[in-house]
Motif scaffolding. Structure first.
Motif, short mmCIF file in Angstrom:
data_model
loop_
_atom_site.label_atom_id
_atom_site.label_comp_id
_atom_site.label_asym_id
_atom_site.label_seq_id
_atom_site.Cartn_x
_atom_site.Cartn_y
_atom_site.Cartn_z
N THR A 215 0.82 -1.21 0.00
CA THR A 215 0.00 0.00 0.00
C THR A 215 0.85 1.26 0.00
O THR A 215 0.31 2.36 -0.14
CB THR A 215 -0.94 0.04 1.22
N THR A 218 4.32 1.86 -5.47
CA THR A 218 3.56 1.65 -6.70
C THR A 218 3.27 0.17 -6.87
O THR A 218 4.20 -0.64 -6.89
CB THR A 218 4.34 2.18 -7.90
N SER A 220 2.65 -1.88 -9.18
CA SER A 220 3.32 -2.65 -10.23
C SER A 220 4.72 -3.08 -9.80
O SER A 220 5.25 -4.08 -10.28
CB SER A 220 3.41 -1.83 -11.52
N LYS A 469 -7.30 11.08 -15.00
CA LYS A 469 -8.37 10.13 -15.24
C LYS A 469 -9.73 10.80 -15.07
O LYS A 469 -9.85 11.83 -14.39
CB LYS A 469 -8.30 8.95 -14.25
N SER A 535 1.59 8.90 -10.37
CA SER A 535 1.44 7.49 -10.76
C SER A 535 1.37 6.57 -9.56
O SER A 535 0.79 5.48 -9.65
CB SER A 535 2.59 7.09 -11.69
N ALA A 538 -2.22 6.81 -8.60
CA ALA A 538 -3.05 6.28 -9.69
C ALA A 538 -3.16 4.77 -9.64
O ALA A 538 -4.16 4.19 -10.08
CB ALA A 538 -2.48 6.71 -11.03
N ALA A 539 -2.13 4.13 -9.10
CA ALA A 539 -2.14 2.67 -9.00
C ALA A 539 -2.70 2.19 -7.67
O ALA A 539 -2.58 1.01 -7.33
CB ALA A 539 -0.72 2.13 -9.19
N GLY A 540 -3.31 3.08 -6.89
CA GLY A 540 -3.91 2.69 -5.62
C GLY A 540 -2.99 2.81 -4.43
O GLY A 540 -3.27 2.25 -3.37
N THR A 545 -7.66 3.04 -3.13
CA THR A 545 -7.97 2.10 -4.21
C THR A 545 -8.91 2.68 -5.26
O THR A 545 -8.91 2.22 -6.40
CB THR A 545 -8.59 0.83 -3.61
N GLU A 548 -7.79 3.71 -8.77
CA GLU A 548 -7.63 2.72 -9.84
C GLU A 548 -8.84 2.68 -10.77
O GLU A 548 -8.74 2.16 -11.89
CB GLU A 548 -7.39 1.34 -9.24
N GLU A 549 -9.98 3.20 -10.33
CA GLU A 549 -11.23 3.03 -11.08
C GLU A 549 -11.42 4.04 -12.20
O GLU A 549 -12.32 3.89 -13.02
CB GLU A 549 -12.42 3.14 -10.11
#
Length: 585
Positions: A215, A218, A220, A469, A535, A538-540, A545, A548-549
């Motif tokens: 958490t 990032t 990824s 987004k 970023s 953006a990835a939560g 979270t 991410e949507e």
């Protein structure tokens, strides 16, 4: 810990039974009469690539509750202190509790923290437990940092100064970081053995990070990894270390405490924090817990909290500004640690601060000179980064020296959010949010307000890109509620101009947002809004979270590039006032 004399009996293959009694070779008598053995451990944590002295003083509170501002840290000074505190001891090791790298100043970070590892190699570090920031550039890059080489895993070019980069001469440990095949990313533990007058003395070290690491980075970068429960991972390894003959067991964990007492007070006064729940579950056979993550400095004799668990819990603050001097006395006949002590030592540097101003020393703390060889190594990287660090990128007015609490709206955070909104205008951005935990330090402009690239880099060293987004008003409101849920501490954003939010923590979770407006108009649940974030978010990241949507994703510039471009829109930019995020209760 207590380890049975069976250690010695199992080695006595020639033992015979005489009259129902077992006899062993005379060497066991030698062991029984051997003098106690002293082992010196140097504890470190949260170095964060501070190869130079920290540019602003750190607050050091003594046992009387008096706080002094001390200029401290820097690899050359830390090396001197480590060498001094190891002198005269035959059995020594150096252990770090994570975040050696990541969130680092420019001179280290711009070179992928290779110089931070090089500095630790030269200091004789033995083990480092992975921290959350070790994963900032992803686990594959972290493997390169351990193993060496020039494989390119990020946008930056590795091996820019030392080619090839040799890797870490110490071991990263990761007892609770599990790969898809069930193995750990790095070894779960390490053992260092000493020949103490012909007797084998072994110190086992378990290393791990906090289970919430995914958490904090990032996502990824940790894809495919599992971060397991800390206490369970530690306790499961105790039998293995006992079988390996460990006379002392040390846990190095990247999780920590908050305290209300001085940096070297042993009382555990006012301790709090997530490490407490872990400590309460640990096997009593553990002797020392070296911790980190909170950036607090403490030496806690945990037996004051739980007499059944008489281990020491230590942390040496932040950035190499302190080290912990730990001394264990071991009875070689029984494998018992019969005495233990720990003291934090302030690494007061001598000379100038990073911005060139004199570092006035405090007479209340020992002053240390720089280690010449380490100073030369650091200079190699500082000179290589100088052109980038000293390049002016704009001017500001307003106080940005204090970044403010990481959990609250700040003027600097609002300024960064405004820059991110500006930098993503072409993507249709209407709102930008900045996580204040991503603001690593304050800004220290020159007398005329000039900001250098090095100044800006110190504030945002992660190289995040800006992502825009689309969110419905309903999604946006759900996202904002995540700032105030019960899943962790309150984490308010700094927000861009035109946005305003009010919240009330006395309300139930999920309904704590009182009002939200954009340009004075309430957020419409059925409307669509274009929102910019880095970023990481953006990835939560930071458990947000809902980020991410979003849909209609547009990748924008690197956060620092947007910051620089915004600074150049006018001669002097005024930092915005607070008040975009307000508390109603």
């Amino acid at each position: 810990m207590i380890k049975s004399t069976a250690k010695f009996l199992t080695a006595a293959l020639s033992a015979t039974l005489l009259g129902g009694c077992m006899t062993v070779p005379d060497s066991s008598t030698d062991i029984a009469s051997a003098d106690p053995v002293t082992v010196k451990i140097i504890g470190l944590n949260d170095f964060h690539g501070n190869i130079e002295p920290i540019r602003r003083p750190i607050g050091v509170m003594d046992d009387a509750g008096q706080t002094q501002q001390i200029y401290a840290a820097g690899a050359a000074y830390l090396a001197t202190v480590i060498e001094q505190y190891r002198e005269g001891f035959d059995n020594t090791l150096v252990i770090a509790a994570g975040d050696l790298i990541g969130g680092s100043p420019l001179a280290s970070s711009i070179f992928l923290d290779e110089p931070a590892i090089g500095a630790m190699n030269r200091m004789g570090l033995d083990f480092n437990a992975v921290g959350n920031h070790e994963f900032d550039r992803g686990w594959k890059e972290l493997k390169r940092i351990q193993d060496g080489g020039c494989e390119k895993n990020t946008l930056r070019q590795p091996c820019a100064v030392e080619n090839p980069y040799p890797g870490a001469e110490f071991r990263f440990l990761a007892a609770n970081v599990v790969m898809p095949d069930g193995s750990t990313l790095f070894p779960a533990y390490g053992i260092k053995r000493f020949d103490a007058g012909g007797q084998d003395i072994a110190v086992g070290v378990i290393g791990l990070t906090l289970k919430d690491t995914p958490t904090l980075v990032t996502p990824s970068g940790v894809a495919g990894l599992q971060f397991t429960d800390e206490a369970a991972a530690i306790n499961a390894l105790i039998p293995d270390l006992e079988k390996a003959g460990a006379d002392a067991i040390v846990v190095s964990i990247h999780q920590g405490l908050y305290t209300e007492v001085g940096y070297n007070n042993k009382s555990c006064g006012g301790v709090s924090g997530p490490l407490l729940d872990i400590l309460a579950q640990l096997d009593p056979k553990i002797d020392v817990v070296i911790s980190g993550h909170t950036h607090f400095a403490y030496v806690c004799d945990y037996s004051a909290i739980d007499p059944a668990r008489d281990f020491l819990v230590t942390s040496a603050g932040y950035g190499g500004s302190m080290l912990t001097d730990i001394v264990l006395t071991i009875d070689p006949a029984t494998g018992d640690v019969t005495a233990k002590s720990a003291n934090n030592v302030v690494v007061q540097s001598v000379g100038t601060t990073r911005d060139g101003s004199p570092a006035v020393p405090s007479a209340d703390y020992q002053q240390f000179a720089a280690n010449p060889e380490m100073a030369a190594y650091v200079k190699l990287y500082v000179e290589a980064s100088r052109a980038a660090a000293e390049r002016p990128i704009g001017r500001i007015s307003g106080d940005a020296k204090d970044p403010g609490p990481a959990t609250e709206e700040t003027r600097l955070g609002n300024f960064i959010a405004d820059a991110q909104l500006f930098g993503t205008a072409e993507a249709g951005a209407q709102i930008a949010f900045m996580n204040n935990s991503g603001i690593r330090t304050g800004l220290a402009p020159g007398d005329d307000g000039t900001i250098t690239y090095g100044d800006a880099y110190a504030v945002q060293p992660f190289g995040n890109t800006l992502i825009t987004k689309s969110f419905t008003g309903t999604q946006l409101l759900a996202l904002l509620e995540q700032q105030f849920d019960d899943e962790g501490f309150v984490q308010t954003f700094s927000a861009s101009k035109g946005f305003a939010l009010s919240y009330d923590m006395t309300r139930p979770a999920g309904s704590r947002v009182v009002s939200v407006t954009l340009e004075g108009k309430p957020i419409d649940p059925s409307a669509t809004y274009r929102v910019t974030m880095n970023s990481f978010l953006a990835a939560g990241g930071d458990s947000f979270t809902v980020f991410e949507e979003g849909s209609d994703v547009v990748t924008g510039p690197v956060d620092l590039d947007a910051f620089e471009a915004y600074l150049q829109t006018t001669d002097v930019l005024e930092l915005p006032a607070l008040g975009r995020i307000t508390r109603a209760d």
